[in-house]
Design a protein around this motif. Sequence first.
Motif, PDB file in Angstrom:
ATOM      1  N   GLY A  34       0.817  -1.203   0.000  1.00 13.34           N
ATOM      2  CA  GLY A  34       0.000   0.000   0.000  1.00 13.34           C
ATOM      3  C   GLY A  34       0.851   1.252   0.000  1.00 13.34           C
ATOM      4  N   PRO A  35       0.203   2.420  -0.019  1.00 11.32           N
ATOM      5  CA  PRO A  35       0.925   3.697  -0.080  1.00 11.32           C
ATOM      6  C   PRO A  35       1.834   3.890   1.130  1.00 11.32           C
ATOM      7  N   ARG A  36       2.950   4.566   0.907  1.00  6.00           N
ATOM      8  CA  ARG A  36       3.903   4.846   1.979  1.00  6.00           C
ATOM      9  C   ARG A  36       4.415   6.266   1.830  1.00  6.00           C
ATOM     10  N   ARG A  37       4.750   6.865   2.951  1.00  7.64           N
ATOM     11  CA  ARG A  37       5.374   8.184   2.962  1.00  7.64           C
ATOM     12  C   ARG A  37       6.875   8.034   2.725  1.00  7.64           C
ATOM     13  N   TYR A  38       7.500   9.118   2.284  1.00 11.19           N
ATOM     14  CA  TYR A  38       8.936   9.125   2.038  1.00 11.19           C
ATOM     15  C   TYR A  38       9.687   8.693   3.296  1.00 11.19           C
ATOM     16  N   LEU A  53      17.261   7.518  -2.719  1.00 10.13           N
ATOM     17  CA  LEU A  53      15.825   7.256  -2.624  1.00 10.13           C
ATOM     18  C   LEU A  53      15.051   8.267  -3.466  1.00 10.13           C
ATOM     19  N   ALA A  54      15.399   9.533  -3.360  1.00 10.45           N
ATOM     20  CA  ALA A  54      14.715  10.561  -4.150  1.00 10.45           C
ATOM     21  C   ALA A  54      14.878  10.294  -5.646  1.00 10.45           C
ATOM     22  N   THR A  55      16.080   9.896  -6.049  1.00 11.10           N
ATOM     23  CA  THR A  55      16.340   9.601  -7.465  1.00 11.10           C
ATOM     24  C   THR A  55      15.504   8.416  -7.938  1.00 11.10           C
ATOM     25  N   ARG A  56      15.478   7.358  -7.134  1.00  9.54           N
ATOM     26  CA  ARG A  56      14.705   6.177  -7.530  1.00  9.54           C
ATOM     27  C   ARG A  56      13.217   6.498  -7.596  1.00  9.54           C
ATOM     28  N   LEU A  57      12.707   7.232  -6.621  1.00  9.72           N
ATOM     29  CA  LEU A  57      11.284   7.586  -6.622  1.00  9.72           C
ATOM     30  C   LEU A  57      10.934   8.422  -7.852  1.00  9.72           C
ATOM     31  N   LYS A  58      11.773   9.393  -8.183  1.00 11.67           N
ATOM     32  CA  LYS A  58      11.519  10.240  -9.360  1.00 11.67           C
ATOM     33  C   LYS A  58      11.543   9.409 -10.640  1.00 11.67           C
ATOM     34  N   GLY A  59      12.516   8.514 -10.746  1.00 10.11           N
ATOM     35  CA  GLY A  59      12.611   7.674 -11.935  1.00 10.11           C
ATOM     36  C   GLY A  59      11.428   6.730 -12.081  1.00 10.11           C
ATOM     37  N   LEU A  60      11.038   6.108 -10.973  1.00 13.58           N
ATOM     38  CA  LEU A  60       9.898   5.184 -11.019  1.00 13.58           C
ATOM     39  C   LEU A  60       8.596   5.931 -11.305  1.00 13.58           C
ATOM     40  N   ARG A  62       8.470   8.808 -13.099  1.00 17.29           N
ATOM     41  CA  ARG A  62       8.614   9.174 -14.511  1.00 17.29           C
ATOM     42  C   ARG A  62       8.227   8.022 -15.430  1.00 17.29           C
ATOM     43  N   ASP A  63       8.599   6.804 -15.029  1.00 12.62           N
ATOM     44  CA  ASP A  63       8.348   5.631 -15.866  1.00 12.62           C
ATOM     45  C   ASP A  63       6.971   5.017 -15.648  1.00 12.62           C
ATOM     46  N   GLY A  64       6.159   5.626 -14.773  1.00 13.09           N
ATOM     47  CA  GLY A  64       4.789   5.165 -14.584  1.00 13.09           C
ATOM     48  C   GLY A  64       4.631   3.980 -13.659  1.00 13.09           C
ATOM     49  N   VAL A  65       5.681   3.660 -12.891  1.00 10.01           N
ATOM     50  CA  VAL A  65       5.623   2.523 -11.968  1.00 10.01           C
ATOM     51  C   VAL A  65       4.938   2.914 -10.665  1.00 10.01           C
ATOM     52  N   LEU A  66       5.096   4.162 -10.270  1.00  8.95           N
ATOM     53  CA  LEU A  66       4.454   4.646  -9.053  1.00  8.95           C
ATOM     54  C   LEU A  66       3.939   6.049  -9.280  1.00  8.95           C
ATOM     55  N   THR A  67       3.102   6.477  -8.371  1.00  5.13           N
ATOM     56  CA  THR A  67       2.583   7.830  -8.413  1.00  5.13           C
ATOM     57  C   THR A  67       2.835   8.501  -7.072  1.00  5.13           C
ATOM     58  N   SER A  75       2.477  13.727   1.955  1.00  8.81           N
ATOM     59  CA  SER A  75       2.521  13.134   0.629  1.00  8.81           C
ATOM     60  C   SER A  75       2.831  11.652   0.788  1.00  8.81           C
ATOM     61  N   SER A  76       2.479  10.898  -0.229  1.00  3.79           N
ATOM     62  CA  SER A  76       2.758   9.463  -0.196  1.00  3.79           C
ATOM     63  C   SER A  76       3.006   8.968  -1.613  1.00  3.79           C
ATOM     64  N   TYR A  77       3.584   7.794  -1.677  1.00  2.49           N
ATOM     65  CA  TYR A  77       3.884   7.136  -2.945  1.00  2.49           C
ATOM     66  C   TYR A  77       3.065   5.863  -3.004  1.00  2.49           C
TER      67      TYR A  77
END
Length: 190
Positions: A34-38, A53-60, A62-67, A75-77
């Motif tokens: 489920g959703p998680r905070r940074y 972590l910030a780089t991976r989150l931005k990349g994922l 960008r690629d539509g793997v997460l929102t 905020s949450s991912y």
Amino acid sequence: MSRRSYDHYCAVSRALDLVGDRWSLLVVRELCSGPRRYSDLFADLPGISTDMLATRLKGLERDGVLTHHRNGMRSSYELTELGRGLRPVLDALAGWGAPLLGQRNPTDAVRAHWLALPLGRALAEVIDVGTVTVHIGDTVLHYVRTAEGITHHDGPAPASDHELRLDLAEAIDIATGAQPLSPRALSPAR
């Protein structure tokens, strides 16, 4: 930052273009329930730097793997449909990797919820359909078993058919296959 690619017309290499970087699949693992905070992601990924972590989150993202959901100061991912499609991949990796765990080293970090995927396999062998709330020490998660498969989620189930209480050592033994999960270990939900 330029995007790296294998430049192979191959399904495996295309998938690795998106999630093959170090830490990417572990970020996805953290979001499977489920959703998680940074801050939660950072706490449950010992060894990752904040920049990584910030780089991976931005990349994922960008690629539509997460929102990334932003709600004021909170905020949450969360995984997208594309990201949730990685769950069987993680389940297969967990099944393949569980026998390789061996003895836990004193320096190995461990989180109870990291055992969720292999525990799900063990639960799927003892229940056909239903919901199970699992307590591993202070960690609580629940599984939903349907004819299509089994999924895990953070926290207790709103309505559970069964309950399972384990300490971390028991959970590790079941997850690694050192000890089978006995159907008698499941108690009716309260």
